[in-house]
Design a protein around this motif. Sequence first.
Motif, PDB file in Angstrom:
ATOM      1  N   GLY A  97       0.951  -0.699   0.260  1.00 11.38           N
ATOM      2  CA  GLY A  97       0.257   0.000   0.176  1.00 11.38           C
ATOM      3  C   GLY A  97       1.017   1.035  -0.587  1.00 11.38           C
ATOM      4  O   GLY A  97       0.647   2.781  -0.903  1.00 11.38           O
ATOM      5  N   LYS A  98       1.924   1.428   0.751  1.00  7.94           N
ATOM      6  CA  LYS A  98       2.524   2.358   0.537  1.00  7.94           C
ATOM      7  C   LYS A  98       3.285   2.339  -0.127  1.00  7.94           C
ATOM      8  O   LYS A  98       3.802   3.958  -1.131  1.00  7.94           O
ATOM      9  CB  LYS A  98       3.704   2.419   2.130  1.00  7.94           C
ATOM     10  N   LEU A  99       3.758   1.654  -1.163  1.00  6.05           N
ATOM     11  CA  LEU A  99       5.087   1.635  -2.447  1.00  6.05           C
ATOM     12  C   LEU A  99       3.748   1.782  -3.066  1.00  6.05           C
ATOM     13  O   LEU A  99       4.750   2.044  -4.129  1.00  6.05           O
ATOM     14  CB  LEU A  99       5.614  -0.318  -2.640  1.00  6.05           C
ATOM     15  N   SER A 100       2.173   1.761  -3.084  1.00  4.65           N
ATOM     16  CA  SER A 100       2.002   1.892  -4.492  1.00  4.65           C
ATOM     17  C   SER A 100       1.728   3.253  -4.230  1.00  4.65           C
ATOM     18  O   SER A 100       1.481   4.566  -5.330  1.00  4.65           O
ATOM     19  CB  SER A 100       0.495   1.298  -4.073  1.00  4.65           C
ATOM     20  N   PHE A 101       1.870   4.226  -3.098  1.00  4.99           N
ATOM     21  CA  PHE A 101       1.765   5.773  -3.291  1.00  4.99           C
ATOM     22  C   PHE A 101       2.465   6.608  -3.593  1.00  4.99           C
ATOM     23  O   PHE A 101       3.351   7.437  -3.877  1.00  4.99           O
ATOM     24  CB  PHE A 101       0.437   6.277  -1.943  1.00  4.99           C
ATOM     25  N   LEU A 102       3.838   5.451  -3.154  1.00  5.79           N
ATOM     26  CA  LEU A 102       4.948   6.659  -3.220  1.00  5.79           C
ATOM     27  C   LEU A 102       5.514   6.495  -4.447  1.00  5.79           C
ATOM     28  O   LEU A 102       6.053   8.047  -5.003  1.00  5.79           O
ATOM     29  CB  LEU A 102       6.397   5.662  -2.771  1.00  5.79           C
ATOM     30  N   THR A 103       5.504   5.050  -5.446  1.00  5.79           N
ATOM     31  CA  THR A 103       5.518   5.273  -7.186  1.00  5.79           C
ATOM     32  C   THR A 103       4.876   6.552  -7.323  1.00  5.79           C
ATOM     33  O   THR A 103       5.276   7.276  -8.764  1.00  5.79           O
ATOM     34  CB  THR A 103       4.842   3.455  -7.231  1.00  5.79           C
ATOM     35  N   ALA A 104       3.688   6.495  -7.132  1.00  8.72           N
ATOM     36  CA  ALA A 104       2.880   7.712  -7.550  1.00  8.72           C
ATOM     37  C   ALA A 104       3.143   9.020  -7.247  1.00  8.72           C
ATOM     38  O   ALA A 104       2.795   9.976  -8.597  1.00  8.72           O
ATOM     39  CB  ALA A 104       1.260   7.758  -7.304  1.00  8.72           C
ATOM     40  N   LEU A 105       4.399   9.187  -7.055  1.00  9.53           N
ATOM     41  CA  LEU A 105       4.801  10.658  -6.964  1.00  9.53           C
ATOM     42  C   LEU A 105       6.055  10.955  -8.380  1.00  9.53           C
ATOM     43  O   LEU A 105       6.304  11.959  -8.272  1.00  9.53           O
ATOM     44  CB  LEU A 105       5.773  10.609  -5.811  1.00  9.53           C
ATOM     45  N   ASN A 106       5.030  10.082  -9.173  1.00 15.35           N
ATOM     46  CA  ASN A 106       6.362  10.186 -10.487  1.00 15.35           C
ATOM     47  C   ASN A 106       5.348  11.630 -10.803  1.00 15.35           C
ATOM     48  O   ASN A 106       6.082  12.706 -11.842  1.00 15.35           O
ATOM     49  CB  ASN A 106       6.519   8.996 -11.299  1.00 15.35           C
ATOM     50  N   VAL A 107       4.047  10.805 -11.087  1.00 15.61           N
ATOM     51  CA  VAL A 107       3.919  11.934 -11.168  1.00 15.61           C
ATOM     52  C   VAL A 107       4.291  14.204 -11.288  1.00 15.61           C
ATOM     53  O   VAL A 107       4.200  14.754 -11.935  1.00 15.61           O
ATOM     54  CB  VAL A 107       2.155  12.113 -11.259  1.00 15.61           C
ATOM     55  N   ILE A 108       4.070  13.872  -9.580  1.00 17.89           N
ATOM     56  CA  ILE A 108       4.979  14.909  -9.369  1.00 17.89           C
ATOM     57  C   ILE A 108       6.751  16.011  -9.977  1.00 17.89           C
ATOM     58  O   ILE A 108       6.855  17.029  -9.770  1.00 17.89           O
ATOM     59  CB  ILE A 108       4.864  14.864  -7.897  1.00 17.89           C
TER      60      ILE A 108
END
Length: 307
Positions: A97-108
Amino acid sequence: MTNTKNIPKGIGDLLLLITAIVWGGGFIGVSKSLDTLSPFYMIAIRFAIASVLMIILFWKKFKAIKKEDLLPGCMIGTFLFLGFTFQTVGALYISVGKLSFLTALNVIIVPFLTFVVFKQHIKKYNLIAGLIAVVGFGFLNLNQEAGFSVGGGELLGILCAVFFAAHITVLGQYADKMDAIVLAILQMITCCVLGFICALLFEEPPKAISMEMAIPVVYLGVFSSFCAFLCQTIGQKYTSASRAAIILCMESVFGTALSVLILKEALTLQMIIGATLILTAVITAEYMHVRSEKSETAKEQLIMNNE
């Protein structure tokens, strides 16, 4: 948005939603694969499956690959490989769960990379989204007992996002100059080759093949890599860019939801707040970027009409 009488209304959104769900399930596939396979062998086999399927389906495109396609294709594929490497190794140390949201930071991260590399101006909404994401990251890593803590797994998750952002940034420079299918094939082959090279150098080969090993890797190769790519490619033709961006951002939500349902991972209030803030930042950045591009295009069209 492309219109056609043969495509039912909403099919583009549906295909993109399927893509987001499959990508979210990919985090579960990675976690399950690591129970029986080492990281580099898992990446190598995953992309070997995807490469074979891509070559079979797009044989004519594969045969048409030119020498000048190899350098950009392999370079973009290398960034993609590094992103998956840090994501896969990170899954050994932190929750899915944590990894999935950290991965999403690529957009930022993408706008800041384009500023550093190509000196492109950073929009105000990207700065606001970045600030929201930083606050979200703080909540995501807030522990009631230890307070704010960032370990090796979190750093790997950040590096994963950085290299995925680099992949998107470099891909953007070649997307209009090369055939999309050719680029996809070269990227998958590059990930496969680099995966096997690193596996042979740093890991011992699996001693036996079992169903427990095969099922998650086949899922990653066939669905997360091959089918999801096709759904995304087709889906984005039949919906707006802003809708596509927002739907695909739901990957992290599905990844977290599936990790709770399948892996029985626990969610704390701090993690929910952090994840919500990061998702808000990602959607804000994506949506405002698309609106900004539409506004600039409209202004250019108006100037041309006046001339």
